[in-house]
Design a protein around this motif. Structure first.
Motif, PDB file in Angstrom:
ATOM      1  N   VAL A 184     -11.398  19.802 -30.931  1.00 30.33           N
ATOM      2  CA  VAL A 184      -9.945  19.694 -31.067  1.00 30.33           C
ATOM      3  C   VAL A 184      -9.534  18.306 -30.602  1.00 30.33           C
ATOM      4  O   VAL A 184      -9.646  17.971 -29.418  1.00 30.33           O
ATOM      5  CB  VAL A 184      -9.222  20.776 -30.247  1.00 30.33           C
ATOM      6  CG1 VAL A 184      -7.715  20.619 -30.382  1.00 30.33           C
ATOM      7  CG2 VAL A 184      -9.653  22.173 -30.697  1.00 30.33           C
ATOM      8  N   GLU A 190     -21.285  23.170 -43.168  1.00 29.63           N
ATOM      9  CA  GLU A 190     -22.242  24.252 -43.414  1.00 29.63           C
ATOM     10  C   GLU A 190     -23.121  23.974 -44.629  1.00 29.63           C
ATOM     11  O   GLU A 190     -24.302  24.339 -44.667  1.00 29.63           O
ATOM     12  CB  GLU A 190     -21.499  25.585 -43.602  1.00 29.63           C
ATOM     13  CG  GLU A 190     -21.013  26.223 -42.318  1.00 29.63           C
ATOM     14  CD  GLU A 190     -19.716  25.614 -41.820  1.00 29.63           C
ATOM     15  OE1 GLU A 190     -19.169  24.750 -42.540  1.00 29.63           O
ATOM     16  OE2 GLU A 190     -19.257  25.984 -40.719  1.00 29.63           O
ATOM     17  N   PRO A 201     -15.131  19.665 -41.600  1.00 27.34           N
ATOM     18  CA  PRO A 201     -15.211  21.129 -41.609  1.00 27.34           C
ATOM     19  C   PRO A 201     -16.219  21.711 -42.593  1.00 27.34           C
ATOM     20  O   PRO A 201     -16.640  22.848 -42.441  1.00 27.34           O
ATOM     21  CB  PRO A 201     -13.786  21.554 -41.992  1.00 27.34           C
ATOM     22  CG  PRO A 201     -13.224  20.378 -42.740  1.00 27.34           C
ATOM     23  CD  PRO A 201     -13.838  19.165 -42.107  1.00 27.34           C
ATOM     24  N   CYS A 226     -22.671  24.402 -33.096  1.00 26.84           N
ATOM     25  CA  CYS A 226     -21.806  23.685 -34.035  1.00 26.84           C
ATOM     26  C   CYS A 226     -20.350  23.869 -33.620  1.00 26.84           C
ATOM     27  O   CYS A 226     -19.541  24.440 -34.352  1.00 26.84           O
ATOM     28  CB  CYS A 226     -22.047  24.190 -35.457  1.00 26.84           C
ATOM     29  SG  CYS A 226     -21.317  23.171 -36.748  1.00 26.84           S
ATOM     30  N   PRO A 227     -20.001  23.400 -32.414  1.00 26.76           N
ATOM     31  CA  PRO A 227     -18.653  23.653 -31.906  1.00 26.76           C
ATOM     32  C   PRO A 227     -17.579  22.867 -32.660  1.00 26.76           C
ATOM     33  O   PRO A 227     -17.827  21.775 -33.177  1.00 26.76           O
ATOM     34  CB  PRO A 227     -18.750  23.163 -30.454  1.00 26.76           C
ATOM     35  CG  PRO A 227     -19.825  22.127 -30.475  1.00 26.76           C
ATOM     36  CD  PRO A 227     -20.828  22.623 -31.482  1.00 26.76           C
ATOM     37  N   SER A 228     -16.393  23.444 -32.716  1.00 21.63           N
ATOM     38  CA  SER A 228     -15.236  22.730 -33.246  1.00 21.63           C
ATOM     39  C   SER A 228     -14.704  21.791 -32.173  1.00 21.63           C
ATOM     40  O   SER A 228     -14.709  22.122 -30.985  1.00 21.63           O
ATOM     41  CB  SER A 228     -14.139  23.715 -33.667  1.00 21.63           C
ATOM     42  OG  SER A 228     -14.578  24.536 -34.718  1.00 21.63           O
ATOM     43  N   SER A 233      -9.781  18.776 -39.188  1.00 21.37           N
ATOM     44  CA  SER A 233     -10.795  19.518 -38.444  1.00 21.37           C
ATOM     45  C   SER A 233     -12.012  18.646 -38.185  1.00 21.37           C
ATOM     46  O   SER A 233     -12.358  17.768 -38.976  1.00 21.37           O
ATOM     47  CB  SER A 233     -11.225  20.759 -39.229  1.00 21.37           C
ATOM     48  OG  SER A 233     -10.132  21.618 -39.453  1.00 21.37           O
ATOM     49  N   ARG A 234     -12.674  18.911 -37.074  1.00 31.02           N
ATOM     50  CA  ARG A 234     -13.847  18.144 -36.673  1.00 31.02           C
ATOM     51  C   ARG A 234     -14.877  19.094 -36.096  1.00 31.02           C
ATOM     52  O   ARG A 234     -14.539  20.019 -35.356  1.00 31.02           O
ATOM     53  CB  ARG A 234     -13.423  17.125 -35.614  1.00 31.02           C
ATOM     54  CG  ARG A 234     -14.383  15.964 -35.411  1.00 31.02           C
ATOM     55  CD  ARG A 234     -14.357  15.025 -36.581  1.00 31.02           C
ATOM     56  NE  ARG A 234     -14.656  13.642 -36.217  1.00 31.02           N
ATOM     57  CZ  ARG A 234     -15.465  12.876 -36.886  1.00 31.02           C
ATOM     58  NH1 ARG A 234     -16.113  13.352 -37.934  1.00 31.02           N
ATOM     59  NH2 ARG A 234     -15.659  11.621 -36.547  1.00 31.02           N
ATOM     60  N   ARG A 235     -16.137  18.886 -36.454  1.00 26.97           N
ATOM     61  CA  ARG A 235     -17.227  19.701 -35.918  1.00 26.97           C
ATOM     62  C   ARG A 235     -18.280  18.778 -35.322  1.00 26.97           C
ATOM     63  O   ARG A 235     -18.473  17.655 -35.769  1.00 26.97           O
ATOM     64  CB  ARG A 235     -17.877  20.544 -37.032  1.00 26.97           C
ATOM     65  CG  ARG A 235     -16.921  21.453 -37.776  1.00 26.97           C
ATOM     66  CD  ARG A 235     -16.527  22.672 -36.979  1.00 26.97           C
ATOM     67  NE  ARG A 235     -17.628  23.581 -36.749  1.00 26.97           N
ATOM     68  CZ  ARG A 235     -18.045  24.497 -37.616  1.00 26.97           C
ATOM     69  NH1 ARG A 235     -17.473  24.597 -38.811  1.00 26.97           N
ATOM     70  NH2 ARG A 235     -19.037  25.315 -37.315  1.00 26.97           N
TER      71      ARG A 235
END
Length: 218
Positions: free
Chosen positions: A195, A176, A173, A191-193, A202-204
């Protein structure tokens, strides 16, 4: 694995793929389950991954890898720092037309990759033991899963991304902060999350492209 363990692994895989809205045929499902079994078997001797339980391997390796499937265009994909072959092996199973190169400098992990390719019958997957600095080629997409910082990832693989190609970086996460270290001729386009079913962390996915129309060797 015991029969109870097998059932738990199968259930977790089926439910996870359903949550990700990824459909598989029986052959693909069998290969994914076989991959878990291979990881579990080899891990006891070769310490391929810190994840020990097969049902956890489904979540943290298979489903985590599968989550990026909607962003894979190919037709060629380089998995840099592939380790035990993730996400490349999973993506090759789910997208059979994809030509995948697995790149890692660790001999025991590449030996596992080669055995997995053989046993899972994945003729479009090529394991390579080499450091990224000494590897050559051109790929439509280059992906990494916790390989390096974004800046280092792009710098080390810049010559490996074909003109018009993309970098795909699977990150946590706090990504940035790394975006500020990108070279000036590379930009983040998305830069989608991600699931991941049964996963709370959290994963991006950072998708990068070059700003120049064509990039050859520097």
């Amino acid at each position: 694995m015991s029969s109870l363990g097998d059932a738990r692994v199968e259930s977790r895989l089926d439910d996870g793929l359903c949550a990700l809205e990824i459909g598989v045929d029986e052959g693909q499902r069998a290969r994914l389950l076989q991959l878990v079994a291979l990881l579990h078997k080899w891990n006891r001797a070769y310490n391929l991954t810190a994840i020990r339980a097969p049902d956890d391997m489904v979540v943290k390796h298979l489903l985590d890898s599968a989550a990026v499937l909607p962003f894979i265009k190919g037709p060629t994909l380089l998995d840099v720092g592939a380790g035990a072959g993730l996400p490349g092996l999973v993506l090759a199973i789910l997208k059979p037309e994809l030509r995948v190169t697995l790149l890692d400098s660790n001999g025991k992990k590449v030996r596992f990759q080669r055995q997995a390719v053989l046993e899972l019958d994945l003729p479009r997957v090529t394991p390579v033991q080499a450091r990224v600095e000494g590897f050559d080629g051109q790929f439509d997409q280059v992906i990494s899963r916790a390989f390096a910082s974004l800046g280092d990832f792009v710098t080390l693989t810049h010559r490996l991304v074909a003109p018009g190609g993309q970098w795909l970086a699977m990150k946590g996460p706090a990504v940035e902060e790394e975006l500020t270290d990108l070279p000036g001729n590379v930009r983040a386009v998305s830069c989608p999350s991600l699931v991941i079913p049964f996963e709370t962390a959290s994963r991006r996915l950072v998708i990068l492209e070059g700003t120049e129309p064509s990039r050859g060797r520097p």
